[in-house]
Every structure is written in structure tokens, then in C-alpha cells.
Design a protein around this motif. Structure first.
Motif, mmCIF file in Angstrom:
data_model
loop_
_atom_site.group_PDB
_atom_site.id
_atom_site.type_symbol
_atom_site.label_atom_id
_atom_site.label_comp_id
_atom_site.label_asym_id
_atom_site.label_seq_id
_atom_site.Cartn_x
_atom_site.Cartn_y
_atom_site.Cartn_z
ATOM 1 N N VAL A 190 0.860 -1.181 0.000
ATOM 2 C CA VAL A 190 0.000 0.000 0.000
ATOM 3 C C VAL A 190 0.897 1.232 0.000
ATOM 4 O O VAL A 190 1.763 1.386 0.877
ATOM 5 N N LEU A 191 0.683 2.102 -0.980
ATOM 6 C CA LEU A 191 1.444 3.340 -1.124
ATOM 7 C C LEU A 191 0.502 4.530 -1.031
ATOM 8 O O LEU A 191 -0.635 4.463 -1.511
ATOM 9 N N GLU A 192 0.976 5.625 -0.448
ATOM 10 C CA GLU A 192 0.300 6.908 -0.579
ATOM 11 C C GLU A 192 1.222 7.750 -1.432
ATOM 12 O O GLU A 192 2.402 7.916 -1.112
ATOM 13 N N VAL A 193 0.680 8.254 -2.552
ATOM 14 C CA VAL A 193 1.503 8.930 -3.541
ATOM 15 C C VAL A 193 0.921 10.304 -3.850
ATOM 16 O O VAL A 193 -0.275 10.433 -4.137
ATOM 17 N N LEU A 194 1.795 11.317 -3.807
ATOM 18 C CA LEU A 194 1.420 12.672 -4.201
ATOM 19 C C LEU A 194 1.931 12.907 -5.617
ATOM 20 O O LEU A 194 3.134 12.852 -5.866
ATOM 21 N N TYR A 195 1.021 13.143 -6.545
ATOM 22 C CA TYR A 195 1.343 13.448 -7.935
ATOM 23 C C TYR A 195 1.365 14.965 -8.089
ATOM 24 O O TYR A 195 0.405 15.642 -7.707
ATOM 25 N N VAL A 196 2.422 15.510 -8.664
ATOM 26 C CA VAL A 196 2.544 16.940 -8.942
ATOM 27 C C VAL A 196 2.690 17.045 -10.458
ATOM 28 O O VAL A 196 3.782 16.892 -11.010
ATOM 29 N N LEU A 197 1.576 17.273 -11.131
ATOM 30 C CA LEU A 197 1.522 17.148 -12.591
ATOM 31 C C LEU A 197 0.987 18.412 -13.251
ATOM 32 O O LEU A 197 0.176 19.138 -12.654
ATOM 33 N N PRO A 198 1.391 18.647 -14.494
ATOM 34 C CA PRO A 198 0.753 19.734 -15.252
ATOM 35 C C PRO A 198 -0.757 19.490 -15.304
ATOM 36 O O PRO A 198 -1.196 18.337 -15.392
ATOM 37 N N HIS A 199 -1.521 20.569 -15.235
ATOM 38 C CA HIS A 199 -2.981 20.436 -15.210
ATOM 39 C C HIS A 199 -3.476 19.570 -16.375
ATOM 40 O O HIS A 199 -3.128 19.794 -17.529
#
Length: 144
Positions: free
Chosen positions: A119-128
Motif C-alpha cells: 500500500v502506497l500513498e503517492v502525491l502526484y505533482v503534474l501539469p494540469h
């Protein structure tokens, strides 16, 4: 919700700083891999999305890359991470943080080689509007 996202962003980014999917030939995620969105916001053309990803034993993410950086925490299990040279570039156990750089020159796969769900918690920081991941073909590795 905004406070929870800010708290999650701060925690994941701090930990990362301290420790500093459908084209032809693509490798899809294994059966049973699931993801759910925990929080989402857009600021100045950047999407910030916090997701929980569960990978069953013996399964993986499929080969892919991201259009922006990712910051993750292993909540349960062990993540085995491999780069496009087919070599392990990290083994992350419960409590460990991981940062994935962006771009097609950072193709990778995450695998659960253990016997319990990962189980991972992942923050994605992506272009809109960018997808969570861009599928990539297996670079010639015997696995994945």
C-alpha cells in the motif's frame, strides 16, 4: 479537505527532501492493482493529487513514466523499484519515502515481490490535465 491536503503535501515533501496507462507495447498494471483518490486540488496550472495505491503480492505497476514528479510513502509491504536498465534502483519498506522524477527518460516499474499487499500513498505533482502515468513498453527486461 484543503487542510488535509496541505498537511499531506507538507509531510510527503518534507520526508522526500530529508531522504532526498494504453500505447502499443505498453505493459499494463497487474491484476488487482487498485488506486483511489484521497485529495485533489489545482494551483496555478499544477494538479496536486494524493492517491492510495494497492498492489497485490506478485503484481506490479507496469512500465511507465510521469509528466511531473511523484512523492510517495510506503504504508504497508515492500516496494521493489526498477529502472529502464532492468536494475533495481531501490527497495522501500513500510515507512520509507520515495521520489520519482518526471519525463520519458525516467521509465520505471514498481513491483510487489512480497507476500502481503503493498500500500502506497503517492502525491502526484503534474501539469494540469496530465494523466497519472504515461505507459511505456518493457525496455527489454526479463520481468514486467
Amino acid at each position: 479537505m484543503r487542510t488535509a491536503l496541505c498537511t499531506a503535501l507538507t509531510g510527503v515533501l518534507t520526508a522526500a527532501a530529508i531522504l532526498t496507462c494504453g500505447s502499443a507495447g505498453a505493459t499494463p498494471a497487474g491484476p488487482g492493482v487498485t488506486a483511489r483518490i484521497l485529495a485533489r486540488t489545482t494551483v496555478d496550472g499544477t494538479d496536486y493529487t494524493l492517491r492510495e495505491i494497492t498492489i497485490p503480492p506478485g503484481q506490479g505497476t507496469g512500465w511507465h513514466y510521469h509528466d511531473g514528479p511523484l512523492y510517495g510513502v510506503v504504508k504497508q509491504g515492500t516496494l521493489s523499484h526498477f529502472d529502464a536498465d532492468c536494475g533495481s534502483d531501490g527497495v522501500y519498506r513500510t515507512g520509507a519515502t520515495i521520489k520519482e522524477p518526471s519525463g520519458p527518460d525516467h521509465v520505471h516499474i514498481g513491483r510487489n515481490l512480497g507476500d502481503t499487499p503493498l500500500v502506497l500513498e503517492v502525491l502526484y505533482v503534474l501539469p494540469h490535465g496530465a494523466p497519472f502515468a504515461e505507459d511505456a513498453p518493457n525496455p527489454g527486461c526479463a520481468f514486467g
